[in-house]
Design a protein around this motif. Structure first.
Motif, mmCIF file in Angstrom:
data_model
loop_
_atom_site.group_PDB
_atom_site.id
_atom_site.type_symbol
_atom_site.label_atom_id
_atom_site.label_comp_id
_atom_site.label_asym_id
_atom_site.label_seq_id
_atom_site.Cartn_x
_atom_site.Cartn_y
_atom_site.Cartn_z
ATOM 1 N N ARG B 72 -64.312 -12.454 46.029
ATOM 2 C CA ARG B 72 -65.808 -12.219 46.156
ATOM 3 C C ARG B 72 -66.077 -11.194 47.007
ATOM 4 N NH1 ARG B 72 -68.654 -17.817 47.510
ATOM 5 N NH2 ARG B 72 -67.563 -17.590 49.560
ATOM 6 N N HIS B 76 -68.739 -6.233 46.587
ATOM 7 C CA HIS B 76 -69.778 -5.483 46.811
ATOM 8 C C HIS B 76 -69.718 -3.791 46.376
ATOM 9 C CE1 HIS B 76 -68.339 -3.048 50.469
ATOM 10 N NE2 HIS B 76 -67.217 -3.856 50.081
ATOM 11 N N GLU B 100 -67.870 -4.645 26.672
ATOM 12 C CA GLU B 100 -69.553 -4.955 26.258
ATOM 13 C C GLU B 100 -70.237 -3.568 26.516
ATOM 14 O OE1 GLU B 100 -72.364 -7.673 26.846
ATOM 15 O OE2 GLU B 100 -70.749 -7.954 25.227
ATOM 16 N N LEU B 101 -69.719 -2.592 27.261
ATOM 17 C CA LEU B 101 -70.430 -1.345 27.356
ATOM 18 C C LEU B 101 -70.277 -0.622 26.046
ATOM 19 C CD1 LEU B 101 -71.953 -0.237 29.820
ATOM 20 C CD2 LEU B 101 -69.930 0.848 30.554
ATOM 21 N N GLU C 11 -70.772 -17.659 52.538
ATOM 22 C CA GLU C 11 -70.836 -16.469 51.246
ATOM 23 C C GLU C 11 -71.133 -15.230 51.528
ATOM 24 O OE1 GLU C 11 -72.529 -17.899 47.619
ATOM 25 O OE2 GLU C 11 -72.054 -16.095 46.585
ATOM 26 N N ARG C 15 -68.928 -11.904 50.979
ATOM 27 C CA ARG C 15 -69.340 -10.807 50.027
ATOM 28 C C ARG C 15 -69.614 -9.315 50.810
ATOM 29 N NH1 ARG C 15 -70.989 -11.419 45.177
ATOM 30 N NH2 ARG C 15 -71.170 -13.611 44.414
ATOM 31 N N PRO C 49 -76.508 2.862 37.999
ATOM 32 C CA PRO C 49 -75.573 2.732 39.076
ATOM 33 C C PRO C 49 -76.080 2.479 40.205
ATOM 34 C CG PRO C 49 -76.020 5.043 38.197
ATOM 35 C CD PRO C 49 -76.742 3.814 37.277
ATOM 36 N N GLN C 52 -76.464 -1.171 41.010
ATOM 37 C CA GLN C 52 -75.340 -2.012 41.038
ATOM 38 C C GLN C 52 -74.795 -2.114 42.708
ATOM 39 O OE1 GLN C 52 -72.608 0.468 38.458
ATOM 40 N NE2 GLN C 52 -72.945 -1.075 37.108
ATOM 41 N N TYR C 53 -75.147 -0.787 43.397
ATOM 42 C CA TYR C 53 -74.511 -0.664 44.637
ATOM 43 C C TYR C 53 -75.640 -1.291 45.758
ATOM 44 C CZ TYR C 53 -70.611 1.743 42.880
ATOM 45 O OH TYR C 53 -69.508 2.000 42.357
ATOM 46 N N GLY C 56 -75.025 -5.016 45.460
ATOM 47 C CA GLY C 56 -73.702 -5.311 45.924
ATOM 48 C C GLY C 56 -73.930 -5.500 47.333
ATOM 49 N N ALA C 57 -74.697 -4.344 47.845
ATOM 50 C CA ALA C 57 -74.772 -4.518 49.341
ATOM 51 C C ALA C 57 -75.442 -5.417 50.035
ATOM 52 C CB ALA C 57 -75.528 -3.003 49.726
ATOM 53 N N VAL C 79 -75.151 2.283 32.693
ATOM 54 C CA VAL C 79 -73.757 1.238 32.868
ATOM 55 C C VAL C 79 -74.092 -0.067 33.352
ATOM 56 C CG1 VAL C 79 -72.082 3.064 33.187
ATOM 57 C CG2 VAL C 79 -73.255 2.239 35.071
ATOM 58 N N HIS C 81 -76.242 -1.921 31.293
ATOM 59 C CA HIS C 81 -76.611 -2.685 30.227
ATOM 60 C C HIS C 81 -75.328 -2.970 29.389
ATOM 61 C CE1 HIS C 81 -80.470 -1.483 31.467
ATOM 62 N NE2 HIS C 81 -80.397 -0.353 31.239
ATOM 63 N N SER C 82 -75.579 -3.393 28.169
ATOM 64 C CA SER C 82 -74.430 -3.626 27.247
ATOM 65 C C SER C 82 -74.828 -4.078 25.776
ATOM 66 C CB SER C 82 -73.906 -5.163 27.852
ATOM 67 O OG SER C 82 -74.559 -6.102 27.306
ATOM 68 N N HIS C 97 -77.093 -8.239 34.518
ATOM 69 C CA HIS C 97 -75.811 -7.638 35.011
ATOM 70 C C HIS C 97 -75.971 -7.814 36.494
ATOM 71 C CE1 HIS C 97 -72.672 -4.822 35.660
ATOM 72 N NE2 HIS C 97 -73.355 -3.891 36.415
ATOM 73 N N GLU C 100 -75.088 -11.139 37.872
ATOM 74 C CA GLU C 100 -73.450 -11.543 37.767
ATOM 75 C C GLU C 100 -72.799 -10.960 39.017
ATOM 76 O OE1 GLU C 100 -70.877 -12.552 34.977
ATOM 77 O OE2 GLU C 100 -72.089 -14.062 36.022
ATOM 78 N N LEU C 101 -73.021 -9.824 39.229
ATOM 79 C CA LEU C 101 -72.491 -8.967 40.406
ATOM 80 C C LEU C 101 -72.547 -9.725 41.814
ATOM 81 C CD1 LEU C 101 -70.919 -6.242 40.400
ATOM 82 C CD2 LEU C 101 -72.880 -5.166 40.556
ATOM 83 N N PRO C 103 -75.472 -12.856 43.008
ATOM 84 C CA PRO C 103 -76.363 -13.631 42.741
ATOM 85 C C PRO C 103 -77.371 -14.157 43.865
ATOM 86 C CG PRO C 103 -74.521 -14.983 43.086
ATOM 87 C CD PRO C 103 -74.181 -13.454 43.152
#
Ligand SMILES: [Zn+2]
Ligand SMILES: [Zn+2]
Lengths: 109, 315, 315, 109
Positions: B72, B76, B100-101, C11, C15, C49, C52-53, C56-57, C79, C81-82, C97, C100-101, C103
């Protein structure tokens, strides 16, 4: 004219990759360093490294910068953005306006 | 197998059209990518973003090497994994995402760490290697094998708020050759000795910001794609004009307290292949061989001084 | 709601621990991220992108704005999408996406394009805006609304092999204020007029390499995270020492035929807020208002000359 | 001494963001440009822009670089990596060693 022993050279010294922690956590330093070493020879990068240890380092762990009289393994020295091995390494004589950069090799990913 | 003149399929044209129309690309370059084999060593903070763009660009065969499982605390920054895949081998998790990509490439899972025993077998099947690992012993090993097997290497590293990237051994040059140079450096030419163990810090222990390592990983994909698209890894033919060797270490210095500025990125000029280099310099063929590495010579763990005392909080 | 002193959950600690231990971060900065609201406008090559970060942060609330659906030709660079989500709204695909990374954040889907009619409503609910869009009219609109609503803006753009990124209006300064400056520029301060329509090229028409736009998107996330973690978007208090305003446009020049070098990244020094700026300069409060924008003044489409002749293949 | 009309200044001119297509697809140019304009005034950036159109541009579409006698909207000019608005814009007088960079504003994403 002033005594050559009192003359200084203005240079900039940068630290990166974590080394700045040893130098008051500052990455960029504008310095006036002596133009000659104790023996009257022109100041070179080897002289500068010792000078930085004595005057600029704020962290007691000098062995994280200098080890066995040499720059610690895993530290690169760049003279005006070029690897010092392209110059004369620690024998390179400092010139006014030079930038000397020390970086620590990174391994994480 | 390496068909350099076949027509592209309708799906390939659809997927790759936006990069194929970029000046300097085109069908020929795209076919080079489709025929290329890239090995990504490390499926972590560097390997995840690098792999996304390597897969997106249509590299034909993509190998991924890693022995870890998804945790986990990785998520990040390791953006190719997901919460539902915690506990899975990282390699399988990342390949799930990549498929998937882009389902078209062939993905090869190497669910093990790279070691002196398996390194040559892993690397020999690929055209270009990305070093996305996290420790010095592995970095020296990968570079040595790339020298021995004549593979170009795109190496990056990142901790806390700093990153570094350099392209090594590109185009690959026979081990020990110095005449007619300068030739490109290997990892040991640039980084002769590792720091003492107490000055080696990992992302797990010292921390890392996601975008810092992410930016380095994306940059690795960028260098890999250009090398393969433009054949920069093919040594120049006899008489062909040689690009000057200008090895550049890119330094990324992120600051949490100031916006992007003149010192955020610095391009540092590195020396070319060194006569004195253990791995690629004069007489290196006697010191470094594939058989030697398998036998434990050099001893990478010893060289990097693992377990040699407490860490001191400086990189 | 914006609890700046609560303990982190187990959690959250798990993370975010790897970024919390980075010098300069810590629990307080992490709580700022957890309490922050970021709007990502555009779920394409920059937005994927970046998101994503940002996710994540642990940014607490993440809005995504886009009216497009995922196409197969997007996937080489977009990146988040899929293949299985081709045809879905990009915003929903990207949020799938991101969930999933990570929640934990609250994700808000705005499945529409930003327009003069909805822009203020969209932007008003967030602390910081990322411009990840793909056309000049939208870029001027977003900047104007950010000036009017006092929001910091991280703006990036990319076509073919080039990228640009700049942080604007940070810390936000009241519209029209010049005394006591210099103050940070807005988009119009830097880019007074758009190019004629025949010189505006999109990624769809002119092409784009995945890692080029990807690197810009990751860099946007990096600037956004530092601004929020270190409160760089909060104007300095009375008497507090002010960071000098040094607006920097970072230029990324990728080359397909040469490795990374001294000119790959260039940091360009831009002017601060301009007295003559239409949006934030002297008298701007009379020229640019929220009500005016809704009424169609200024006319962004006209200003950017859409549909004014054939394209000529130069940016 | 040579006629001042024949004197030149050595500068570098860079193009980026697609503009290089107009200049033989080269991003970096090392140039010796006249030190004076036709009227004998010191060469400034405005003079340079016209000079580039006449001598360096290889693409017939000059209107993609200059429009209505001025730099085309959507092109930034940087003098030694600073926005020319921080200098004197096109009135900036060229100095030996200057770097002049022209970039096109990007909008894609
Ligand atoms: Zn070597
Ligand atoms: Zn403005």
């Amino acid at each position: 004219m002033s005594d050559p022993k009192d003359q200084t050279i203005d240079i900039t010294v940068d630290f990166s990759g974590g080394l700045e922690i040893l130098f008051s956590n500052e990455k960029h330093h504008e310095l006036s360093v002596p133009a000659q070493d104790a023996e009257g020879k022109p100041a070179n990068v080897g002289f500068l490294i010792n000078y930085l240890c004595k005057t600029l380092m704020t962290d007691p762990r000098a062995d994280l910068f200098v080890l066995g009289g040499e720059l610690r393994p895993g530290i690169l020295c760049l003279i005006n953005d070029s690897d010092w091995e392209l110059e004369e390494e620690d024998a390179y004589v400092l010139q006014p306006g030079d930038n000397i950069l020390f970086i620590s090799t990174l391994h994480g990913g | 197998q390496r068909d350099t003149s076949r027509p592209l399929t309708e799906e390939e044209l659809d997927r790759y059209s936006r990069q194929m129309i970029v000046p300097g690309m085109g069908k020929e370059a795209q076919l080079r990518l489709l025929n290329a084999k890239v090995l990504i060593i490390g499926a972590g903070g560097l390997g995840c973003p690098a792999a996304q763009y390597i897969a997106g660009a249509g590299i034909g065969t993509i190998g991924v090497v890693d022995g870890d499982v998804v945790e986990r605390s990785n998520l990040h920054r390791q953006v190719g994994h997901s919460t539902s895949r915690i506990g899975q081998p990282k390699v399988l998790s990342l390949i799930t995402h990549l498929k998937e990509l882009n389902p078209l490439p062939t993905y090869i899972a190497h669910t093990e760490h790279i070691t002196p025993l398996n390194a040559a077998d892993l690397i020999s099947g690929y055209d270009l290697i990305l070093d996305c690992t996290d420790n010095p012993a592995t970095r020296y090993l990968i570079s040595d094998i790339c020298v021995l097997l004549c593979k170009p290497l795109v190496s990056a590293a990142s901790v806390q708020t700093s990153g570094q990237i350099i392209v090594l051994n590109c185009p690959p040059t026979p081990q020990g050759l110095l005449e007619g140079g300068p030739y490109p450096p290997c990892y040991r030419c640039c980084f002769k000795k590792p720091p003492p163990a107490n000055a080696q810090l990992s992302c797990g222990e010292a921390g890392i910001l996601g975008p810092v390592v992410g930016l380095m990983g994306v940059a690795q994909a960028g260098e890999a794609i250009k090398i393969l698209a433009s054949n920069l890894h093919i040594p120049p033919a006899e008489g062909e004009e040689r690009r000057p060797v200008e090895p550049t270490l890119l330094l990324y210095s992120y600051s949490l307290t100031s916006l992007m500025g003149p010192f955020t990125f610095r391009a540092l000029k590195m020396a070319p292949r060194k006569k004195s280099c253990f791995a690629c310099g004069e007489g290196s063929q006697e010191r470094l061989t594939l058989e030697g590495v398998k036998r434990g010579e050099p001893n990478y763990e010893f060289f990097c001084g693992l377990g040699a005392g407490p860490k001191q909080g400086v990189l």
